[in-house]
Design an enzyme around this catalytic site. Structure first.
Site, short mmCIF file in Angstrom:
data_model
loop_
_atom_site.label_atom_id
_atom_site.label_comp_id
_atom_site.label_asym_id
_atom_site.label_seq_id
_atom_site.Cartn_x
_atom_site.Cartn_y
_atom_site.Cartn_z
N ARG A 1 21.51 61.74 -5.14
CA ARG A 1 20.53 61.50 -4.08
C ARG A 1 21.16 60.80 -2.87
O ARG A 1 20.46 60.52 -1.90
CB ARG A 1 19.36 60.68 -4.60
N LYS B 1 21.96 51.06 -13.31
CA LYS B 1 22.89 50.39 -14.21
C LYS B 1 22.95 48.88 -14.00
O LYS B 1 23.56 48.18 -14.81
CB LYS B 1 24.31 50.95 -14.03
N LYS C 1 25.13 48.19 -23.72
CA LYS C 1 23.91 47.39 -23.60
C LYS C 1 22.72 48.05 -24.29
O LYS C 1 21.66 47.42 -24.44
CB LYS C 1 23.61 47.12 -22.12
N ASN D 1 32.56 48.11 -20.51
CA ASN D 1 32.69 47.81 -19.09
C ASN D 1 33.84 48.63 -18.53
O ASN D 1 34.97 48.52 -19.00
CB ASN D 1 32.96 46.31 -18.89
N GLY E 1 37.17 48.54 -12.70
CA GLY E 1 37.44 49.13 -11.40
C GLY E 1 36.35 50.04 -10.89
O GLY E 1 36.40 50.50 -9.76
N SER E 2 35.33 50.32 -11.72
CA SER E 2 34.23 51.16 -11.25
C SER E 2 33.37 50.36 -10.28
O SER E 2 33.45 49.14 -10.19
CB SER E 2 33.38 51.65 -12.43
#
Length: 341
Positions: free
Chosen positions: A40, A88, A130, A170, A173-174
């Site tokens: 989007r 997220k 999570k 985790n 670097g994202s």
């Protein structure tokens, strides 16, 4: 992989994020007929289109996972679907819980229904650690989405489509990881914030996340949850080593006294799980991952033969990396440089 993707049509939903871009780049190596990226964010689509400006078999579609009709149209003639679209950010989901429900749960159901209607061959959904014993809205929505993906294999009728999930830790670097925030804090002369020094987390590289997702697409029978084996770090050690190496590499000065403890955020845990004890009873171990099979079966899972030990895969109980090992991990993945996907 080449046999799987060559000449095939692929849809990546949420494909303009860090992992999505890397996934698209990897898939393009195997000569697919077309890769469609649906998201989007029109600006990010423009940026990504510039990265791949000489790629003829790439298409960009504006759309939202909440819009089932748009998703269905994007899936026309598609063979393989990767669903990466999600809310997220833990605090954002806590303060806007029903928005998280609309994207992370209703959006995934839209993907499932569109896939059944259009006859794709497989759908891979990217979940999160999570989702295990969730204490926050984001994790709870991811858990429900996993269950939706499992259930889809039971009511798909005679459609030859496999639905599977992967669980990420985790991703270092994202865009949603702690690393971009630390870099920004240092560059702006602000304190570097740590929620809890003793907090433990599973860490994976962007390439590891991509490889896990592609392996899941290749191996999926339907209903599996694929969990990568990954290193565990104490957040305090990780951030301190990262700050030291980042400043050294970029000739920046930083006083360790400017690392500040701020406490846990709402819904945040001191540890993460990637597989519960109950799930381990129905899990198999491969060289680099665990495969959790659905409790009610329903597929031909003979390819999985080595049952795992019955235990929770929990960051609190795993051996954490030493500071030297963390340093090598950071340097290997070039995390101290400005990340460009």
């Amino acid at each position: 992989m080449k046999e799987m993707f060559k000449g095939r049509k692929v849809l990546v939903i949420g494909g303009t994020g860090t992992i999505g871009i890397s996934l698209v780049r990897e898939v393009l190596k195997y000569s697919p007929e077309v890769v469609r990226i649906l998201s989007r964010d029109e600006y990010n689509q423009f940026v990504v289109s510039q990265m791949f400006n000489k790629t003829d078999n790439l298409r960009f579609l504006i759309g939202d996972v909440r819009d089932k009709e748009r998703i269905r149209k994007a899936m026309e003639d598609i063979d393989i679907v990767f669903c990466l679209a999600a809310m997220k950010h833990v605090p954002a989901c806590e303060y806007n819980p029903f928005e998280a429900v609309k994207t992370n749960i209703m959006g995934v159901q839209n993907v499932i229904e569109a896939a059944i209607e259009t006859g794709v061959s497989r759908v891979v959904y990217t979940s999160s650690d999570k989702a295990i014993s969730p204490t926050n809205t984001m994790g709870a929505t991811k858990l429900v989405a996993e269950r939706l993906m499992i259930a889809a294999n039971y009511y798909k009728g005679n459609r030859d489509v496999a639905f599977a999930s992967v669980r990420f830790g985790n991703v270092m670097g994202s865009r949603g990881s702690v690393i971009p925030l630390i870099k920004q804090q240092i560059r702006e002369g602000r304190d570097v914030t740590i929620t809890d020094r003793n907090m433990t987390r599973f860490m994976m590289s962007i390439q590891s996340a991509v490889n896990l997702t592609l392996d899941a697409a290749r191996m999926a029978v339907g209903g599996e949850i694929f969990v990568l084996k990954m290193p565990v770090v104490k957040i305090g050690d990780f951030i301190e080593v990262f700050v030291e190496e980042y400043c050294k590499a970029n000739n920046l000065q930083f006083d360790d006294s400017r690392i500040r403890i701020i406490g846990l955020r709402p819904g945040e845990k001191r540890y993460e799980e990637l597989m519960t004890y109950e799930e381990s009873k129905n899990a198999f171990e491969l060289e680099n991952m665990y495969v959790v099979l659905p409790e009610y079966g329903g597929g031909d899972y003979q390819q999985y033969s080595n049952r795992t030990m019955q235990r929770s895969y929990n960051s609190a109980f795993e051996t954490v990396l030493s500071r030297e090992e963390i340093k090598q991990l950071i340097l290997k993945d070039k995390l101290i440089y400005e990340h460009k996907v």
